[in-house]
Design a protein around this motif. Sequence first.
Motif, PDB file in Angstrom:
ATOM      1  N   GLY A 287      -2.845   2.167  -1.052  1.00 17.68           N
ATOM      2  CA  GLY A 287      -2.702   2.803   0.246  1.00 17.68           C
ATOM      3  C   GLY A 287      -1.293   3.251   0.561  1.00 17.68           C
ATOM      4  O   GLY A 287      -1.003   3.712   1.675  1.00 17.68           O
ATOM      5  N   THR A 288      -0.382   3.145  -0.392  1.00 18.13           N
ATOM      6  CA  THR A 288       0.999   3.597  -0.217  1.00 18.13           C
ATOM      7  C   THR A 288       1.061   5.122  -0.275  1.00 18.13           C
ATOM      8  O   THR A 288       0.365   5.747  -1.085  1.00 18.13           O
TER       9      THR A 288
ATOM     10  N   ASP B 174      16.009   2.830   7.599  1.00 20.73           N
ATOM     11  CA  ASP B 174      14.568   3.079   7.530  1.00 20.73           C
ATOM     12  C   ASP B 174      14.071   3.382   6.125  1.00 20.73           C
ATOM     13  O   ASP B 174      12.929   3.811   5.948  1.00 20.73           O
ATOM     14  N   GLY B 175      14.916   3.211   5.121  1.00 19.94           N
ATOM     15  CA  GLY B 175      14.485   3.505   3.762  1.00 19.94           C
ATOM     16  C   GLY B 175      15.463   4.400   3.041  1.00 19.94           C
ATOM     17  O   GLY B 175      16.673   4.379   3.320  1.00 19.94           O
TER      18      GLY B 175
ATOM     19  N   GLU C 111      10.135   4.480   1.960  1.00 18.44           N
ATOM     20  CA  GLU C 111      10.621   3.127   2.189  1.00 18.44           C
ATOM     21  C   GLU C 111      11.336   2.586   0.955  1.00 18.44           C
ATOM     22  O   GLU C 111      12.305   1.847   1.060  1.00 18.44           O
ATOM     23  N   GLN C 112      10.840   2.973  -0.241  1.00 23.18           N
ATOM     24  CA  GLN C 112      11.426   2.482  -1.482  1.00 23.18           C
ATOM     25  C   GLN C 112      11.400   3.590  -2.523  1.00 23.18           C
ATOM     26  O   GLN C 112      10.596   4.528  -2.437  1.00 23.18           O
TER      27      GLN C 112
ATOM     28  N   VAL D 139       4.136  -4.708  -0.505  1.00 25.50           N
ATOM     29  CA  VAL D 139       3.821  -3.325  -0.875  1.00 25.50           C
ATOM     30  C   VAL D 139       4.423  -2.372   0.152  1.00 25.50           C
ATOM     31  O   VAL D 139       4.167  -2.508   1.355  1.00 25.50           O
ATOM     32  N   PRO D 140       5.229  -1.417  -0.276  1.00 23.59           N
ATOM     33  CA  PRO D 140       5.850  -0.495   0.680  1.00 23.59           C
ATOM     34  C   PRO D 140       4.839   0.489   1.254  1.00 23.59           C
ATOM     35  O   PRO D 140       3.843   0.836   0.618  1.00 23.59           O
ATOM     36  N   ALA D 141       5.119   0.946   2.459  1.00 22.33           N
ATOM     37  CA  ALA D 141       4.246   1.942   3.087  1.00 22.33           C
ATOM     38  C   ALA D 141       4.390   3.287   2.404  1.00 22.33           C
ATOM     39  O   ALA D 141       3.435   4.085   2.363  1.00 22.33           O
TER      40      ALA D 141
END
Length: 471
Positions: free
Chosen positions: A198-199, A246-247, A261-262, A174-176
């Motif tokens: 929580g993303t 970094d994304g 991030e994504q 799961v991405p931040a």
Amino acid sequence: MTAREYDLIVIGAGPVGENVADRATQGGLSVVVVESELVGGECSYWACIPSKALLRPGAALRAARRVKGAAEAVTGDVDVAATLMRRDELVHHWDDTSQVDWLSGAGIDLVRGHGRLTGEREVTVTGSDGTETQLSARHAVVVSTGSAALLPDIPGLREAQPWTSREATGVRDVPASLAILGGGVVGAEMATLFTSFGTAVTVIARSGLLRGVEPFAGEAVAKALTDAGATVRTGVEVERVERGEDGVVLSLSDGSDVRAEQVLVATGRVPRTTDIGLETIGLEPGSWLDVDDTLRVRGVDWLYAVGDVNHRALLTHQGKYQGRAAGDVIAARARAAEVDDRPWGAHVATADHSAVPQVVFTDPEVAAVGHTEESARAAGLGIRVLDYDLYWIAGASELADDYRGRARAIVDEERRVLVGATFVGQDVGELLHAATIAIVGEVPIDRLWHAVPSYPTISEVWLRWLEEYGR
């Protein structure tokens, strides 16, 4: 090359193709299904089933927090690892054995590989090992290959290797942070999902959320997402995407940037018809297939297109509905039986025009069927709009403290029947089928007074609508 002959060939073994095959088999035809991926299709492994499995824990947790006595017992957030494990179980770990067994039990043959039309009533299947099987149909071929995510032509987007709905529902890590392009059903549901994980979610939706339903529905979902910590950006477009160490960085039309991030692209769908041999029968590769109400492709009397590929209603349940009609009518035509192609007849998909139901599993849920106020007026109907605040329903207050929701009914004044309904609020999806039945059955308003809703349930909104309408 192996050659086989059947009454019917179905290209695509998703739920739509399965329904076509099942109905035609029950009608006495020999049927083969061609599938290049997993039997069960997009819905079973990359769409409906995994997405709703992932959304459910967050919805259950929010429901508990809205009831005193339960709220005090909730001590944590969504357990992401357990949620992903439950998803894996519901998609059978992307193993289609049970679906293959169902086909076999139903008397339907399966050929694995990529199917292409290579002549009249002829399909050539190329297996993963390069072997070819030539299939010929005595009566019909059905295309039920579905649709794929549309990647808009934004500089740098493809190079950034964005997620589509498949990667989102199959997520392992799961991405931040996540940027979502598009505010339709997929975008809104995935924003709800990843926010519950929580993303840090940013939705970029040029025209707002959930276009096509009543405006208050999208507004309610946008507010809930914002209240939950997500960011919803409207009125802007993505002009460029760039991936770095970094994304990704998304450059917007107002001069601002969004960093994540994504990135997930949820901007629409395209038909999976690019490489299925349409050119061999004079049709345009990559096009949507235009069909009549019996799902037969216009101009090709032996070809049918069912589900997303015909662009009538891109919903699994509508595709399955079309599949049942198509399977039955193909069998009827094969045995020269009477075809009931009148509106609402056994062999047509009439509901696609005016009674399509859909539930969006956001927070709050959105459930709608038939016309909106805008579409009803555009269709030239003389209507009356009935709105009710679900907060005032006793059943809603039992379901959740400080329940928030809204329900709208659209009444055709000339016929005095319901032609549209929209519900927004917790658990309103279970209200929808009653409205669908009322619309399809054209139940007179006067008769609905005798359909007494149980107390205390949210279904009491039906009585409140009638009281507002008057007797």
